[in-house]
Design an enzyme around this catalytic site. Structure first.
Site: not given
Length: 233
Positions: A170, A201
């Site tokens: 992420d 993400h």
């Protein structure tokens, strides 16, 4: 689209509501907390999915004080720019109060068994963490929540089960932030952290650049298992 209005001392805001099929006894209810794109089709789809699992699902418009009923996609640069501007203008403290108002509205619903959880994504993942510390929700689940590493001082206020799904790749929650989250929460008796080492993400956002069906299924199964344990009478 089915919407209800929720009252607060500051005014009323809209929320999308999805219900199980007629004749189904709900096992509880869930507040679905938006990403930075507002209560868009993706968030409504999450609510509809939870309704298919037997829960009343309510997605409150948390940006209502800035701009009511925002519904953006992640497909254009202009929408991303607007979404980040909304996030930067958003007051998280007021957002927690609105989440509590949504919880209260669900508990007052004639179909609800009295138990209410939260689930949030991105910005909503951070808000689910704050809901665990500041609301009376029965369970809270966050997916790739941003900024949680800066809120670990609230961990001692968590009084209900909290699960966080963490994407290992992420860019919005880099490795040092993930390490801080683990250091601050691994020993908490009510917190479960799930790492998805190869995911980026928004890996559960269908249609998104980083959507991964297998990882999404794994995360959602864990979510449903925890909801079944905490929201079923």
């Amino acid at each position: 689209m089915t919407q209800i209005s929720i009252s607060t001392p500051d005014g009323n805001f809209d929320a999308y509501i999805a219900r199980p099929e007629a004749g189904t006894n709900p096992r509880g209810a869930v507040v679905v907390i938006q990403e930075i794109f507002g209560v868009n089709q993706n968030i409504r789809d999450v609510a509809d999915w939870l309704a298919c699992q037997g829960y009343i699902a309510l997605a409150p418009d948390l940006f209502w004080r800035i701009e009511p009923n925002v519904s953006l996609t992640d497909q254009t640069e202009a929408e991303w720019t607007k979404a980040f501007a909304l996030m930067n203008a958003f007051d998280g403290d007021l957002g927690v109060a609105d989440i509590q108002a949504a919880i209260d509205a669900l508990r007052a619903d004639a179909q609800c068994n009295g138990k209410v959880g939260t689930v949030g994504f991105c910005l909503g993942g951070r808000m689910a963490y704050l809901a665990a510390a500041r609301t009376d929700a029965d369970v809270n689940i966050g997916y790739y929540g941003v900024g949680i590493q800066d809120l670990l001082g609230e961990a001692d206020k968590i009084s209900a089960p909290l699960a966080l799904h963490i994407a290992g790749q992420d860019a919005f929650v880099p490795a040092e932030a993930q390490a801080a989250i683990h250091a601050g929460l691994d020993g908490h008796a009510l917190v479960s952290l799930y790492d998805y080492a190869e995911q980026d993400h928004a890996f559960t956002r269908q249609g998104g650049e980083h959507y991964d069906a297998a990882a999404s299924l794994s995360a959602h199964n864990r979510t449903l298992e925890l909801f079944a344990k905490t929201l079923t009478t």
